[in-house]
Write an enzyme that holds these catalytic residues in place. Structure first.
Site, PDB file in Angstrom:
ATOM      1  N   GLY A 122       0.836  -1.203   0.000  1.00  0.00           N
ATOM      2  CA  GLY A 122       0.000   0.000   0.000  1.00  0.00           C
ATOM      3  C   GLY A 122       0.865   1.246   0.000  1.00  0.00           C
TER       4      GLY A 122
ATOM      5  N   GLY B 289      -0.680   4.724  -0.896  1.00  0.00           N
ATOM      6  CA  GLY B 289      -1.888   5.163  -0.205  1.00  0.00           C
ATOM      7  C   GLY B 289      -1.590   6.387   0.650  1.00  0.00           C
ATOM      8  CD  GLN B 290      -4.914   9.710   4.736  1.00  0.00           C
ATOM      9  OE1 GLN B 290      -5.542   8.728   5.130  1.00  0.00           O
ATOM     10  NE2 GLN B 290      -5.205  10.934   5.128  1.00  0.00           N
TER      11      GLN B 290
ATOM     12  CE1 TYR C  26      -9.977   0.112   7.503  1.00  0.00           C
ATOM     13  CE2 TYR C  26     -11.117   1.519   9.069  1.00  0.00           C
ATOM     14  CZ  TYR C  26      -9.966   1.158   8.404  1.00  0.00           C
ATOM     15  OH  TYR C  26      -8.801   1.854   8.631  1.00  0.00           O
TER      16      TYR C  26
HETATM   17  C1  AKB Z   1     -11.454   5.688   7.860  1.00  0.00           C
HETATM   18  O1  AKB Z   1     -12.071   6.748   7.992  1.00  0.00           O
HETATM   19  O2  AKB Z   1     -11.957   4.652   7.432  1.00  0.00           O
HETATM   20  C2  AKB Z   1     -10.010   5.665   8.301  1.00  0.00           C
HETATM   21  C3  AKB Z   1      -9.869   5.185   9.705  1.00  0.00           C
HETATM   22  C4  AKB Z   1     -10.317   6.027  10.817  1.00  0.00           C
HETATM   23  O3  AKB Z   1      -9.385   4.110   9.932  1.00  0.00           O
HETATM   24  N1  AKB Z   1      -9.424   6.949   8.161  1.00  0.00           N
END
Ligand code: AKB
Length: 341
Positions: free
Chosen positions: A30, A33-34, A164
């Site tokens: 990654g 990525g950011q 997530y």
């Molecule tokens: C998101 O907003 O999904 C991420 C995180 C807080 O893990 N930046």
């Protein structure tokens, strides 16, 4: 022959000895990525570009950060991950490839594949190729609506309601499993929302905090997708990088935890961020039109108790809201000047 398990001496020498580091080969997934973009640059400065391997699904238009050596790598391909680690004789892995919270809700299956199968492939490759250390970031998304919203303890209820978040809790447990069962030195923090100038986030709930800066400079106006009074914990990219490197350097004998360290840097509402930006961009207007990401934000903490990180590896953030906003705007303006000229 028995497996080489890096012992405490190895790890401490690795952490402290600069010459030893220059022989250390580092893989970052990654990498574009950011977080990856700026962390890869910091790692290149630390270990030497020739010792780095930046990977991602493809090379972005701007090329590899700091011209670091690049190879395409799909982390869901277990064999490709193992062969890459072996071929390049990798000692340390920073595994950042992930699908973030908002995008994750649009495709939970793909999110599981990238976040969980990808992590397992990296840990398994690290174990089989006797990698010395792995860094893997968790997130405030690992918490959920049953967690206290303020001063979230290090060890607390973790029942996230996004896919997530589920992958972050399961990932923390998987990392601990590899540590306990195989002695793999895998470390990680729970990142707050990250604010970065070099690379934008993509698909996160906290993306508004970066978008607002760009919109303020480009259009003087932004429509924010969370409420004005939505408060979340955030961290500026230089602190984000320092946290990763600080934890990886930490003396193992001081660590009670190894993964999922709460780290705290700044907490503010979307309205407070807009007001801070307005000090530098007079006339900036921020409207609020909350969408489905507000519901995700509502399940996340406002503030975190990061005393374990402070006690075990001296975590200390450097940026608060005013300092971050001034630096962020200066960097973005500088970028605008360079690309315009
Ligand atoms: C998101 O907003 O999904 C991420 C995180 C807080 O893990 N930046």
């Amino acid at each position: 022959m028995g497996r080489f398990v890096p012992d405490v001496d190895y790890r401490n020498r690795f952490a402290r000895d600069r010459a030893f580091r220059k022989m250390t080969r580092v893989l970052i997934t990654g990498a574009f990525g950011q977080i990856g973009t700026e962390l890869a640059a910091a790692l290149g400065a630390r270990y030497g570009s020739d010792n780095m391997l930046a990977t991602g699904r493809s090379l972005p238009d701007g090329g590899s950060p700091e011209g670091l050596p690049f190879e395409p790598l799909d982390v869901t391909d277990a064999d490709a991950v193992l062969q890459t680690v072996k071929r390049h004789r990798i000692d340390v892995i920073y595994h950042l490839a992930a699908v973030l919270s908002a995008r994750g809700e649009k495709d939970p299956r793909m999110t599981w594949q990238v976040n969980m199968d990808g992590l397992r492939n990296v840990l398994e490759a690290a174990r089989r190729a006797t990698v010395a250390q792995v860094f893997w970031p968790s997130s405030i998304a690992a918490f959920g609506p049953d967690t206290p919203r303020d001063a979230v303890p290090q060890d607390t209820i973790m029942r996230p309601t996004t896919i997530y978040g589920v992958t972050k809790v399961a990932g923390e447990l998987l990392c601990d499993y590899y540590l306990q069962k195989y002695g793999l030195d895998v470390r990680g923090v729970r990142y707050p929302g990250v604010i970065s100038s070099a690379a934008p986030p993509g698909g996160g709930t906290t993306d508004y905090a970066v978008e607002m800066f760009h919109a303020a400079l480009e259009r003087g106006r932004y429509t924010c997708f969370v409420r004005e009074d939505c408060v979340l914990p955030l961290i500026y990219m230089p602190d984000c990088t320092r946290a990763a490197l600080g934890l990886m350097d930490a003396d193992t004998s001081r660590l009670t935890h190894r993964n999922g360290f709460n780290i705290s840097a700044m907490t503010f509402s979307a309205g407070e961020l807009a007001a801070e930006i307005r000090k530098h961009v007079p006339g900036f207007v921020c409207d609020y039109a909350p969408d489905e990401r507000q519901a995700i934000a509502d399940t996340w903490p406002r503030t975190l108790d990061d005393s374990a990180a402070r006690a075990e590896w001296d975590w200390q953030p450097e940026y608060d809201l005013p300092r971050m906003a001034a630096d962020m705007l200066a960097r973005l303006r500088e970028h605008q000047r360079r690309t315009a000229g």
